[in-house]
Design a protein around this motif. Structure first.
Motif, mmCIF file in Angstrom:
data_model
loop_
_atom_site.group_PDB
_atom_site.id
_atom_site.type_symbol
_atom_site.label_atom_id
_atom_site.label_comp_id
_atom_site.label_asym_id
_atom_site.label_seq_id
_atom_site.Cartn_x
_atom_site.Cartn_y
_atom_site.Cartn_z
ATOM 1 N N GLN A 43 0.833 -1.200 0.000
ATOM 2 C CA GLN A 43 0.000 0.000 0.000
ATOM 3 C C GLN A 43 0.871 1.255 0.000
ATOM 4 O O GLN A 43 0.619 2.202 -0.735
ATOM 5 C CB GLN A 43 -0.941 0.021 1.203
ATOM 6 N N TYR A 44 1.915 1.270 0.831
ATOM 7 C CA TYR A 44 2.822 2.417 0.881
ATOM 8 C C TYR A 44 3.548 2.572 -0.453
ATOM 9 O O TYR A 44 3.712 3.686 -0.956
ATOM 10 C CB TYR A 44 3.809 2.239 2.029
ATOM 11 N N HIS A 46 2.445 1.676 -3.355
ATOM 12 C CA HIS A 46 1.465 2.193 -4.313
ATOM 13 C C HIS A 46 1.279 3.700 -4.127
ATOM 14 O O HIS A 46 1.176 4.447 -5.105
ATOM 15 C CB HIS A 46 0.132 1.461 -4.130
ATOM 16 N N GLN A 47 1.263 4.153 -2.890
ATOM 17 C CA GLN A 47 1.130 5.585 -2.621
ATOM 18 C C GLN A 47 2.333 6.353 -3.157
ATOM 19 O O GLN A 47 2.180 7.446 -3.715
ATOM 20 C CB GLN A 47 0.957 5.824 -1.120
ATOM 21 N N ILE A 48 3.520 5.800 -3.018
ATOM 22 C CA ILE A 48 4.725 6.427 -3.580
ATOM 23 C C ILE A 48 4.608 6.483 -5.102
ATOM 24 O O ILE A 48 4.902 7.506 -5.723
ATOM 25 C CB ILE A 48 6.002 5.676 -3.155
ATOM 26 N N GLU A 49 4.167 5.388 -5.707
ATOM 27 C CA GLU A 49 4.010 5.340 -7.162
ATOM 28 C C GLU A 49 3.087 6.450 -7.653
ATOM 29 O O GLU A 49 3.424 7.191 -8.584
ATOM 30 C CB GLU A 49 3.451 3.978 -7.580
ATOM 31 N N ILE A 50 1.929 6.586 -7.027
ATOM 32 C CA ILE A 50 0.964 7.615 -7.429
ATOM 33 C C ILE A 50 1.574 9.007 -7.256
ATOM 34 O O ILE A 50 1.483 9.860 -8.141
ATOM 35 C CB ILE A 50 -0.339 7.503 -6.615
ATOM 36 N N SER A 51 2.219 9.239 -6.132
ATOM 37 C CA SER A 51 2.820 10.549 -5.854
ATOM 38 C C SER A 51 3.905 10.891 -6.877
ATOM 39 O O SER A 51 3.997 12.038 -7.324
ATOM 40 C CB SER A 51 3.398 10.575 -4.445
ATOM 41 N N LEU A 52 4.718 9.913 -7.250
ATOM 42 C CA LEU A 52 5.771 10.163 -8.238
ATOM 43 C C LEU A 52 5.190 10.420 -9.624
ATOM 44 O O LEU A 52 5.764 11.175 -10.403
ATOM 45 C CB LEU A 52 6.745 8.986 -8.291
ATOM 46 N N ASN A 53 4.073 9.801 -9.921
ATOM 47 C CA ASN A 53 3.429 10.058 -11.215
ATOM 48 C C ASN A 53 2.800 11.440 -11.265
ATOM 49 O O ASN A 53 2.725 12.049 -12.326
ATOM 50 C CB ASN A 53 2.381 8.983 -11.522
ATOM 51 N N ASP A 80 5.144 13.154 2.988
ATOM 52 C CA ASP A 80 3.768 13.609 2.764
ATOM 53 C C ASP A 80 2.961 12.689 1.860
ATOM 54 O O ASP A 80 1.879 13.045 1.420
ATOM 55 C CB ASP A 80 3.788 15.010 2.158
ATOM 56 N N VAL A 81 3.468 11.482 1.620
ATOM 57 C CA VAL A 81 2.818 10.590 0.666
ATOM 58 C C VAL A 81 1.388 10.245 1.079
ATOM 59 O O VAL A 81 0.475 10.300 0.258
ATOM 60 C CB VAL A 81 3.670 9.310 0.469
ATOM 61 N N ALA A 82 1.169 9.906 2.320
ATOM 62 C CA ALA A 82 -0.183 9.535 2.755
ATOM 63 C C ALA A 82 -1.153 10.705 2.573
ATOM 64 O O ALA A 82 -2.277 10.533 2.102
ATOM 65 C CB ALA A 82 -0.163 9.068 4.196
ATOM 66 N N GLU A 83 -0.697 11.905 2.916
ATOM 67 C CA GLU A 83 -1.527 13.097 2.766
ATOM 68 C C GLU A 83 -1.805 13.398 1.294
ATOM 69 O O GLU A 83 -2.933 13.686 0.905
ATOM 70 C CB GLU A 83 -0.832 14.289 3.416
ATOM 71 N N THR A 84 -0.785 13.318 0.466
ATOM 72 C CA THR A 84 -0.929 13.564 -0.967
ATOM 73 C C THR A 84 -1.863 12.538 -1.592
ATOM 74 O O THR A 84 -2.752 12.876 -2.373
ATOM 75 C CB THR A 84 0.442 13.523 -1.669
ATOM 76 N N PHE A 85 -1.665 11.276 -1.234
ATOM 77 C CA PHE A 85 -2.495 10.209 -1.778
ATOM 78 C C PHE A 85 -3.951 10.407 -1.366
ATOM 79 O O PHE A 85 -4.855 10.229 -2.178
ATOM 80 C CB PHE A 85 -1.984 8.846 -1.303
ATOM 81 N N GLY A 86 -4.179 10.814 -0.126
ATOM 82 C CA GLY A 86 -5.537 11.070 0.338
ATOM 83 C C GLY A 86 -6.199 12.198 -0.429
ATOM 84 O O GLY A 86 -7.373 12.107 -0.810
#
Length: 92
Positions: A43-44, A46-53, A80-86
């Motif tokens: 899950q973490y 995946h959140q990094i992947e989305i943030s980098l994209n 800030d990945v969790a916050e950005t992903f949210g």
């Protein structure tokens, strides 16, 4: 190695391979960062992947600054990945 690990590792390598201000983060520092991924959940990753994209230059610049300060690690680069992903998830 999971598919998510491969995707995230590739994205981080491509993002941090950029030349910023005529300098590049050394490969061994990037390798240490990538090693930390093995201790994280899918899950973490995946959140990094989305943030980098969404904003790769933000994370590249942050990683460069943290490397220059001697504080480069996964938790600080992607703090800030969790916050950005949210926020992205709520906007969708």
């Amino acid at each position: 190695m999971s598919i998510q690990m491969i995707i995230t590792t590739t994205l981080i390598q491509r993002t941090l391979d950029r030349d910023i201000h005529g300098m590049k983060i050394p490969d061994n520092a990037v390798d240490n960062l990538l090693y930390e991924l093995t201790q994280r959940s899918n899950q973490y990753l995946h959140q990094i992947e989305i943030s980098l994209n969404v904003n790769p230059s933000l994370y590249a610049k942050r990683a460069y600054r943290l490397w220059a300060l001697g504080a480069l690690n996964l938790s600080t680069v992607f703090s800030d990945v969790a916050e950005t992903f949210g926020a992205i998830h709520r906007a969708a």
